[in-house]
Design an enzyme around this catalytic site. Structure first.
Site, PDB file in Angstrom:
ATOM      1  N   ASP A 158      85.166  41.634   5.028  1.00 43.72           N
ATOM      2  CA  ASP A 158      84.516  42.533   3.882  1.00 43.72           C
ATOM      3  C   ASP A 158      82.909  42.672   3.985  1.00 43.72           C
ATOM      4  O   ASP A 158      82.317  41.996   5.023  1.00 43.72           O
ATOM      5  CB  ASP A 158      84.875  41.909   2.536  1.00 43.72           C
ATOM      6  CG  ASP A 158      84.301  40.467   2.329  1.00 43.72           C
ATOM      7  OD1 ASP A 158      83.733  39.948   2.994  1.00 43.72           O
ATOM      8  OD2 ASP A 158      84.406  40.104   1.210  1.00 43.72           O
TER       9      ASP A 158
ATOM     10  N   LYS B 255      90.762  46.192   5.848  1.00 44.76           N
ATOM     11  CA  LYS B 255      90.296  45.024   5.206  1.00 44.76           C
ATOM     12  C   LYS B 255      91.548  44.709   4.337  1.00 44.76           C
ATOM     13  O   LYS B 255      91.803  43.466   4.292  1.00 44.76           O
ATOM     14  CB  LYS B 255      89.054  45.210   4.402  1.00 44.76           C
ATOM     15  CG  LYS B 255      88.397  44.174   3.644  1.00 44.76           C
ATOM     16  CD  LYS B 255      87.688  44.428   2.463  1.00 44.76           C
ATOM     17  CE  LYS B 255      88.383  44.307   1.198  1.00 44.76           C
ATOM     18  NZ  LYS B 255      87.887  44.167  -0.102  1.00 44.76           N
TER      19      LYS B 255
END
Ligand code: SF4
Length: 241
Positions: A166, A147
């Site tokens: 996310d 991420k």
């Protein structure tokens, strides 16, 4: 198996849809979101990137601090840290306890402070203080997962080839029936299949903004959502005001 409290048949409907149908729905939703977002607050990392002229080092640090932390807290903590140390060399010279104090109250501030210092040392030792530009090199840095690496590549290095997933992107992509996945990493790979390339760098900022304001984790505001006609609301149990 359908999730608890899910509308009967909802998951089944999602599964039976073809890739082409999901792609069309994603196109429609992203187009609507692009038109609706401007008055809403940008996510913290994008905001910081604009203020700092997309400095890759600052974007990387802010993204690392942002995990499981509210945006205003991330922004304030990042700015306190950058006011004290703006480069990998300056930050590597700070004590971990000083970094902890500067970034508190971000979540897991103790672990993050250790990672920040170790990461700065690695940047100096291996990359002469520069941020590397590949997923492999980024995820080899302390505290950096997919991420953080994807968001750094997209926001600071303007990569058109990455999708950053996310919790907001994971949750909303599943509610909308674009994907049917259990983890953010599965969602990332599924979205490379479903989403047209032009949406890849935009998915994070659009869905994080929507997730913070409308499609919230609990009690999403479906009655005020402009993409409701294109949303099967998979897994949504109760809506909010
Ligand atoms: S209709 Fe509800 S579940 Fe679907 S995107 Fe909007 S807020 Fe989220």
């Amino acid at each position: 198996m359908a999730k608890r409290g899910e509308p009967a048949g909802a998951k089944k409907a999602g599964r039976s849809e073809s890739l082409a149908v999901r792609r069309r729905r994603l196109d429609r939703v992203m187009t609507h979101l692009g038109q609706a977002l401007p008055p809403l607050e940008e996510p913290a990392v994008e905001k910081l990137a604009e203020e700092e002229q997309s400095d890759p080092f600052k974007v990387l640090i802010a993204t690392l601090l942002s995990a499981r932390t509210r945006d205003p807290v991330t922004l304030e903590a990042s700015n306190r840290l950058f006011a004290r140390a703006a480069t990998p060399a300056e930050m590597a010279n700070l004590r971990v306890s000083t970094i902890e104090k500067l970034i508190y109250p971000v979540s897991f501030y103790r672990n993050k402070a250790r990672h920040v210092k170790a990461m700065c040392r690695q940047l100096l030792k291996r990359y002469r203080g520069r941020v590397p530009v590949t997923m492999e090199a980024l995820t080899a840095l302390p505290g950096v997962g997919r991420k953080t690496a994807n968001l750094t590549l997209i926001v600071a290095l303007k990569s058109p080839d990455n999708i950053c997933v996310d919790t907001h992107v994971h949750r909303i992509s599943n509610r909308l029936g674009w994907v049917e996945t259990s983890t953010p990493e599965e969602t990332e790979y599924a979205l490379y299949e479903v989403a047209a390339r032009r949406w890849w760098p935009l998915l994070n900022s659009y869905l994080v903004t929507w997730g913070q304001n409308v499609c919230r984790p609990l009690y999403p505001r479906c009655n005020h959502c402009i993409v409701a006609p294109a949303c099967p609301r998979l897994g949504v149990e109760k809506v909010g005001k």
